[in-house]
Design a protein around this motif. Structure first.
Motif, short mmCIF file in Angstrom:
data_model
loop_
_atom_site.label_atom_id
_atom_site.label_comp_id
_atom_site.label_asym_id
_atom_site.label_seq_id
_atom_site.Cartn_x
_atom_site.Cartn_y
_atom_site.Cartn_z
N THR A 180 38.55 -120.02 -66.59
CA THR A 180 39.57 -121.01 -66.96
C THR A 180 40.43 -120.50 -68.10
OG1 THR A 180 38.12 -122.81 -66.23
CG2 THR A 180 39.96 -123.40 -67.66
N ALA A 181 39.81 -119.85 -69.09
CA ALA A 181 40.57 -119.28 -70.21
C ALA A 181 41.59 -118.27 -69.73
CB ALA A 181 39.60 -118.65 -71.21
N SER A 182 41.29 -117.60 -68.62
CA SER A 182 42.22 -116.58 -68.11
C SER A 182 43.49 -117.19 -67.54
CB SER A 182 41.53 -115.73 -67.03
OG SER A 182 41.40 -116.44 -65.81
N GLY A 183 43.50 -118.50 -67.33
CA GLY A 183 44.68 -119.17 -66.79
C GLY A 183 45.46 -119.95 -67.81
N MET A 184 45.10 -119.81 -69.10
CA MET A 184 45.77 -120.56 -70.16
C MET A 184 46.93 -119.75 -70.72
SD MET A 184 42.21 -121.94 -71.77
CE MET A 184 42.86 -122.19 -73.41
N ASP A 185 47.96 -120.46 -71.23
CA ASP A 185 49.13 -119.77 -71.79
C ASP A 185 49.22 -119.94 -73.30
OD1 ASP A 185 49.76 -122.44 -71.92
OD2 ASP A 185 51.68 -122.28 -70.87
N ILE A 186 48.09 -120.32 -73.92
CA ILE A 186 48.01 -120.43 -75.38
C ILE A 186 46.80 -119.61 -75.85
CG2 ILE A 186 49.10 -122.71 -75.52
CD1 ILE A 186 46.27 -123.92 -75.68
N PRO A 187 46.73 -119.28 -77.14
CA PRO A 187 45.57 -118.52 -77.63
C PRO A 187 44.27 -119.28 -77.40
CG PRO A 187 47.32 -118.51 -79.27
CD PRO A 187 47.72 -119.50 -78.21
N VAL A 188 43.26 -118.54 -76.95
CA VAL A 188 41.93 -119.11 -76.78
C VAL A 188 40.95 -118.21 -77.55
CG1 VAL A 188 41.65 -117.90 -74.56
CG2 VAL A 188 40.13 -119.80 -75.16
N HIS A 212 41.88 -113.64 -62.21
CA HIS A 212 40.74 -114.05 -61.39
C HIS A 212 41.20 -115.03 -60.30
CE1 HIS A 212 37.87 -112.34 -64.27
NE2 HIS A 212 38.61 -112.88 -65.21
N ARG A 213 40.41 -115.10 -59.25
CA ARG A 213 40.60 -116.11 -58.22
C ARG A 213 39.29 -116.90 -58.11
NH1 ARG A 213 42.94 -115.31 -52.04
NH2 ARG A 213 42.57 -117.46 -51.33
N PHE A 214 39.38 -118.22 -58.20
CA PHE A 214 38.17 -119.04 -58.22
C PHE A 214 38.51 -120.49 -57.88
CE2 PHE A 214 40.09 -119.06 -62.36
CZ PHE A 214 39.87 -120.30 -62.92
N ILE A 215 37.48 -121.34 -57.84
CA ILE A 215 37.66 -122.77 -57.56
C ILE A 215 37.84 -123.52 -58.87
CG2 ILE A 215 36.59 -124.86 -56.62
CD1 ILE A 215 35.06 -123.06 -54.68
N TYR A 216 38.91 -124.30 -58.96
CA TYR A 216 39.16 -125.10 -60.16
C TYR A 216 39.64 -126.48 -59.72
CZ TYR A 216 40.86 -126.52 -64.76
OH TYR A 216 41.05 -127.19 -65.95
N ARG A 217 38.88 -127.51 -60.09
CA ARG A 217 39.20 -128.89 -59.73
C ARG A 217 39.49 -129.03 -58.23
NH1 ARG A 217 39.78 -132.45 -63.97
NH2 ARG A 217 40.63 -133.90 -62.45
N GLY A 218 38.66 -128.38 -57.41
CA GLY A 218 38.77 -128.49 -55.96
C GLY A 218 39.88 -127.66 -55.35
N MET A 219 40.48 -126.78 -56.14
CA MET A 219 41.58 -125.95 -55.64
C MET A 219 41.21 -124.47 -55.70
SD MET A 219 44.77 -127.89 -57.55
CE MET A 219 43.94 -127.83 -59.15
#
Length: 353
Positions: A180-188, A212-219
């Motif tokens: 999930t952190a890999s899809g954020m556009d702010i510092p983590v 990454h490719r993965f399941i997030y919130r059913g998507m």
């Protein structure tokens, strides 16, 4: 009984309520255009710090847990007044933590779970309460905030509001947090695990900076990777339960060497002055921050690496139990610095960073 309820009962799980989708909650509680503008501007300034274009020093400061909207906003408004005097040197990011990890699962889990700390959990009221709190804080102070990504799927209720997120010591090895952190556009910020292991922490940064490719919130989703992922040193605990700090000069040099051995973008560290670094002796945060600033002044390479500090602070110092005699603006989780010490420390940081 519905098929869904039968299935949930078979798993030993009771469904209390269906919660709104993040998009629906955002539509019901939208951000005013002025707040969108403030966030865009602050995000740009913060990004410049982590990419090395700006030498401002980051101070992520605020309560251990955001337990009351009025007291948190009063605290953030005080920060805003200090910010007017130090914004040329510091990037003050209010710490508004609405989710709280619990070592044993017991205790107050944050405003998301309990909008009223002395009442039963109410998750629908909670997601509304945390969105209203963050929105009000920005509207009144013009400061966008940090929160902890304790539950990756829940961040979608705030992903248009936050300017910084941290992944805690107990979550940093979790695959869903990393992806999930890999899809954020702010510092983590990826904290070192409770063991204190630097390699685990840096592996998390590597994962967060990758696609990454993965399941997030059913998507089925694909992420770009987050080049602003970095580390947070918060101290560790050995097998005997003894706190092992990692804010000392030698720890930072070791971290720098390990960063140099890895192919990671934008090497950066935030030093958490509380938790296992202070052994939760909250006043020690003042001394620890001073040592961090000294180490940065002594070594130019560390000055580039260490971008800021994290401080736990509230209106009233210490902590208290959740009962009918609660003191306004005093932590109900870990003990915090009081406002007077915090204000003095912020001015000191501005002078010495």
């Amino acid at each position: 009984m519905s098929k869904q309820n039968r299935r949930s009962n078979a798993m030993g799980m009771k469904i209390n309520a269906e919660l709104p989708l993040p998009a629906d909650l955002k539509a019901e509680y939208p951000l005013p255009s002025e707040i969108v503008r403030i966030k865009e501007e602050r995000d740009r300034e913060i990004r410049d710090i982590f990419t090395g274009r700006s030498d401002k020093f980051v101070v992520i400061v605020g309560p251990c847990s955001a337990d009351n909207e009025d007291s948190v906003c009063e605290y953030v408004n005080r920060l805003a007044k200090v910010n007017e005097k130090v914004s040329d040197r510091l990037m003050i990011i209010p710490r508004i933590y609405t989710n709280k990890p619990r070592t044993t699962g017991e205790g107050y889990k944050g405003m998301l779970h309990q909008p009223e700390p002395d009442q039963e959990p109410d998750l629908l009221a909670g997601i509304i309460a945390i969105r209203r709190l963050h929105t009000r804080a920005i509207r009144e102070s013009s400061l966008t905030a940090a929160d902890e990504m304790l539950y990756p799927e829940n961040r979608s209720y705030l992903d248009d509001i936050l300017s910084y997120e941290a992944v805690g010591a107990r979550s940093v090895e979790n695959q869903q947090h990393r992806l999930t952190a890999s899809g954020m556009d702010i510092p983590v910020g990826m904290k070192n695990p409770t063991s204190g292991d630097f390699s685990v922490m840096l592996n998390s940064v590597k994962a967060a900076q990758s696609s990454h490719r993965f399941i997030y919130r059913g998507m089925d989703v694909t992420t770009d990777g987050n080049a602003l992922a970095h580390v947070i040193l918060r101290g560790g605990v050995d097998k005997y339960g003894t706190c092992i700090p990692n804010y000392h000069y030698e720890d930072m040099v070791r971290l720098l060497e390990m960063y140099q051995e890895r192919d990671l973008e934008n090497p950066a560290a935030i030093i958490d002055a509380n938790h296992s670094n202070s052994n939760k002796q909250f006043r020690e945060q003042i001394r620890i921050v001073s040592e961090v600033l000294h180490s940065r002044r002594y070594n130019p390479d560390l000055k580039k690496l260490v971008k800021g500090v994290m401080i736990e602070s509230y209106l009233v110092e210490g902590c208290q139990k959740i009962d009918e005699n609660r003191v306004y603006g005093k932590s109900i989780t870990d003990p915090c610095l009081g406002w007077e010490d915090t204000e003095r420390l912020l001015y000191k940081i501005a002078e010495e960073c």
